[in-house]
Scaffold this motif. Structure first.
Motif, PDB file in Angstrom:
ATOM      1  N   THR A  22     -15.164 -19.630  -9.820  1.00  0.00           N
ATOM      2  CA  THR A  22     -16.024 -19.750  -8.637  1.00  0.00           C
ATOM      3  C   THR A  22     -17.435 -20.193  -9.044  1.00  0.00           C
ATOM      4  N   GLY A  70      -7.757 -18.520  -2.868  1.00  0.00           N
ATOM      5  CA  GLY A  70      -8.957 -18.177  -2.108  1.00  0.00           C
ATOM      6  C   GLY A  70      -9.962 -19.316  -2.063  1.00  0.00           C
ATOM      7  N   GLU A  98     -16.902 -18.016  -1.877  1.00  0.00           N
ATOM      8  CA  GLU A  98     -16.714 -16.565  -1.843  1.00  0.00           C
ATOM      9  C   GLU A  98     -16.221 -16.115  -0.468  1.00  0.00           C
ATOM     10  N   GLU A  99     -16.653 -16.818   0.567  1.00  0.00           N
ATOM     11  CA  GLU A  99     -16.244 -16.456   1.933  1.00  0.00           C
ATOM     12  C   GLU A  99     -14.737 -16.469   2.126  1.00  0.00           C
ATOM     13  N   THR A 100     -14.050 -17.346   1.392  1.00  0.00           N
ATOM     14  CA  THR A 100     -12.599 -17.419   1.541  1.00  0.00           C
ATOM     15  C   THR A 100     -11.880 -16.660   0.419  1.00  0.00           C
ATOM     16  N   GLY A 101     -12.658 -15.983  -0.444  1.00  0.00           N
ATOM     17  CA  GLY A 101     -12.045 -15.124  -1.455  1.00  0.00           C
ATOM     18  C   GLY A 101     -11.851 -15.792  -2.809  1.00  0.00           C
ATOM     19  N   HIS A 153     -13.495 -15.749  -5.519  1.00  0.00           N
ATOM     20  CA  HIS A 153     -13.699 -14.862  -6.670  1.00  0.00           C
ATOM     21  C   HIS A 153     -12.485 -13.969  -6.922  1.00  0.00           C
ATOM     22  N   LYS A 154     -11.602 -13.814  -5.925  1.00  0.00           N
ATOM     23  CA  LYS A 154     -10.422 -12.961  -6.104  1.00  0.00           C
ATOM     24  C   LYS A 154      -9.379 -13.671  -6.970  1.00  0.00           C
ATOM     25  N   PHE A 167     -13.366  -5.621 -11.325  1.00  0.00           N
ATOM     26  CA  PHE A 167     -12.779  -6.397 -10.233  1.00  0.00           C
ATOM     27  C   PHE A 167     -12.428  -5.405  -9.130  1.00  0.00           C
ATOM     28  N   LEU A 214      -5.396 -12.590   1.725  1.00  0.00           N
ATOM     29  CA  LEU A 214      -6.058 -13.490   0.785  1.00  0.00           C
ATOM     30  C   LEU A 214      -5.197 -14.748   0.697  1.00  0.00           C
TER      31      LEU A 214
END
Lengths: 362, 362
Positions: free
Chosen positions: A149, A234, A238-241, A243-244, B174, B233
């Motif tokens: 990200t 994602g 970050e808004e859509t994830g 970083h996940k 995390f 997600l």
């Protein structure tokens, strides 16, 4: 063009080819079973289609036919395996068998394997544990493909997570790259001359590459130094994830290369014969928590409740493993699909190895 | 309005309040430390802001002050804990301590805890293991909030995954819902009267709900029978990886409610005092795989390489745990942020319990 072939016959042919490379009968049988499992479950990108790549690596010595995986550190519940650059599928089966044995004896087995090779689909190894009545997990790292990200270039592999748990009428099998899609999906769309339907590929970390005609950018996906990479699960915001998916990729790296002290993603390269990916294998016996039958019954009912939820019109709710089970039934009945180019590649390999194909390919 | 308060003083106040409920000094200290950890690390939605909710549950008996978590099944590497509806944070700390102890003795500890309560952030428990030099994982299930791919209504909880691993200069932490965002994120945007910036909420499984003024639809998020739910997600389409968030949510359910034979997501309800969420706690000693210092050094260098990648202009590449470490430094220096409404709630609770607030809130 794609045609259907009898899976038992193709399996026999793969067996013969691996025998001809010098693998033992037992090992050749395992390779054939692994690749055919994959084709039979509808994941053609990782089945016999990969024979050409493995053939290339067997010829140039990146895959070493005589290598045997070796346990270099061990406890009751864990092992580190040095695969000595043997064939990925054989390292994978060996390592998961070690994990399963430990789980049967001590409840849990965690194995991390280094100096391995491309091992196919993570879900296959997870499912070996499920077939033995256990929870199974497996992951592999791979060369840089996914952009972290807010970064501009790839760093993390597609680092898939395979997970399986016994259930009725068939196991729950989850198998997913931590990038939005694996590299193979891009290749499939390019072959079909279809544009990418979503933000799968990012240029400079933020710009979507979606046209299949964008040859220059899509070719750069294979270049770890280029500014084109797969997006994390994602997306890139970050808004859509974003970083996940990015973080899950790091977690896979921990269980593969970090704990085994093997090669991390950035060290892996198809050209370098002295490096290889790392893999992890986990088996857990549900019986250490409670009555196994009761746990599996409850889980099966839970999955069934999901399947029976009201569905979006025109759609079916599939639980993970359902599509593969359907593909299996179909392939068992009508044969597995192999495209002409893959068939030509297999025929050429067989011919070079003096393996007759006539009785297997009709 | 939001003001900053001295974290040590607020911690003392929380301690006093929990003492007044009837919790032991030791337990009150643990609750205060857990909530303040959360606020100090910038996750205000799960810190002292939650006191009012816990107060409500302590008053109506959903949280039972006198309950003690109890191990009901155990092996060298595993335990099942029945929390008897005690306070979630205390069950969480207890269960992770059991996992840590097993990991120190046998390399691995896996604990699954049922009849628990809302336990705050998963990353806190994972980080307890990292602080002890181990890999830590924790997850919780929750009432239905996430819509499975191609379904029309919620079924799975936001089912977060917490994961921590020791690293320098601070641990990798995390902590992510397996839905695109947790429920609390929607509440924050509504409070701020901001539209939702991405496809976080789906109506009928496919239609985005993005306007913060869409009160009717957003209120329905709290109704498990309604056709409005959080997206997994990866969104709602397979093309964007919806089935991956959905599947990860199921995996969390396995380690929480399925293995413990506790309440699955659909059985959990704030109104029913006889049900509670389930949680999982895993600790793994990296030393079973190799030299711990070497592993941590290598991992720290790997994370540092990610931080130093070329970044998208105007953006910083954060590794998981970096933002929390920055927030911590800031909060230690300038105090933690508490909004006026939360402050009023805390003051009212303290007053009812005859706890003086004057020395803590100036």
């Amino acid at each position: 063009m794609v045609k259907r072939y009898n899976s038992e016959k193709i399996k026999q042919l793969v067996f013969k080819i691996y025998q001809a490379y010098g693998f033992s009968n037992e090992d050749s049988e395992k390779v054939a079973a692994t690749l055919l499992y994959t084709d039979l479950h509808g994941i053609e990108s990782h089945g016999v289609q990969r024979l050409a790549m493995y053939d290339h690596f067997i010829q140039n010595g990146k895959i070493r036919v005589q290598s045997k995986p070796e346990i270099i550190k061990e406890t009751d519940v864990s092992a580190v395996v040095d695969a000595h650059f043997g064939l990925g599928q054989l390292n994978g089966i060996y390592s998961m068998e070690v994990a399963i044995q430990k789980a049967k004896e001590h409840g849990v087995g965690i194995v991390t394997t280094k100096n391995s090779g491309h091992y196919g689909i993570a879900g296959f190894y997870a499912n070996l544990a499920a077939t033995a009545g256990l929870i199974g997990m497996s992951s592999t790292n791979s060369r840089p493909a996914m952009v972290p990200t807010h970064a501009m270039k790839a760093f993390i592999g597609t680092n898939p997570i395979g997970f399986a748990m016994p259930a009725k009428p068939h196991p729950f099998i989850f198998d997913a790259a931590t990038s939005t899609v694996p590299q193979g999906k891009i290749e499939v769309y390019r072959k079909l001359e279809k544009d990418l339907p979503a933000f799968w590929v990012a240029k400079n970390g933020t710009e979507p590459v979606t046209s299949h005609t964008d040859k220059k950018d899509l070719d750069l996906l294979r270049d770890p130094d280029a500014n084109v990479a797969l997006t994390p699960l994602g997306g890139v915001a970050e808004e859509t994830g974003s970083h996940k998916g990015f973080g899950l990729g790091i977690i896979v790296e921990i269980f593969t290369s970090i704990l085994s002290l093997g090669n991390i993603s950035t060290e892996i390269s198809p050209e370098n014969l002295e490096v290889g990916p790392c893999q992890s294998f986990v088996a857990i016996d549900p019986a250490i928590f409670g009555d196994k039958e009761q746990i599996i019954e409850r889980f099966s009912a839970y999955l069934q409740d999901i399947r029976h939820l009201p569905a979006v019109p025109g759609k079916t709710i599939y639980v993970h493993g359902d599509k593969e089970a359907l593909a299996y039934e179909n392939a068992k009945k009508y044969g597995i699909e192999i495209d002409d180019r893959t068939l030509e590649e297999i025929t050429a390999i067989a011919k070079r190895l003096h393996v007759s194909t006539s009785e297997y390919l009709n």
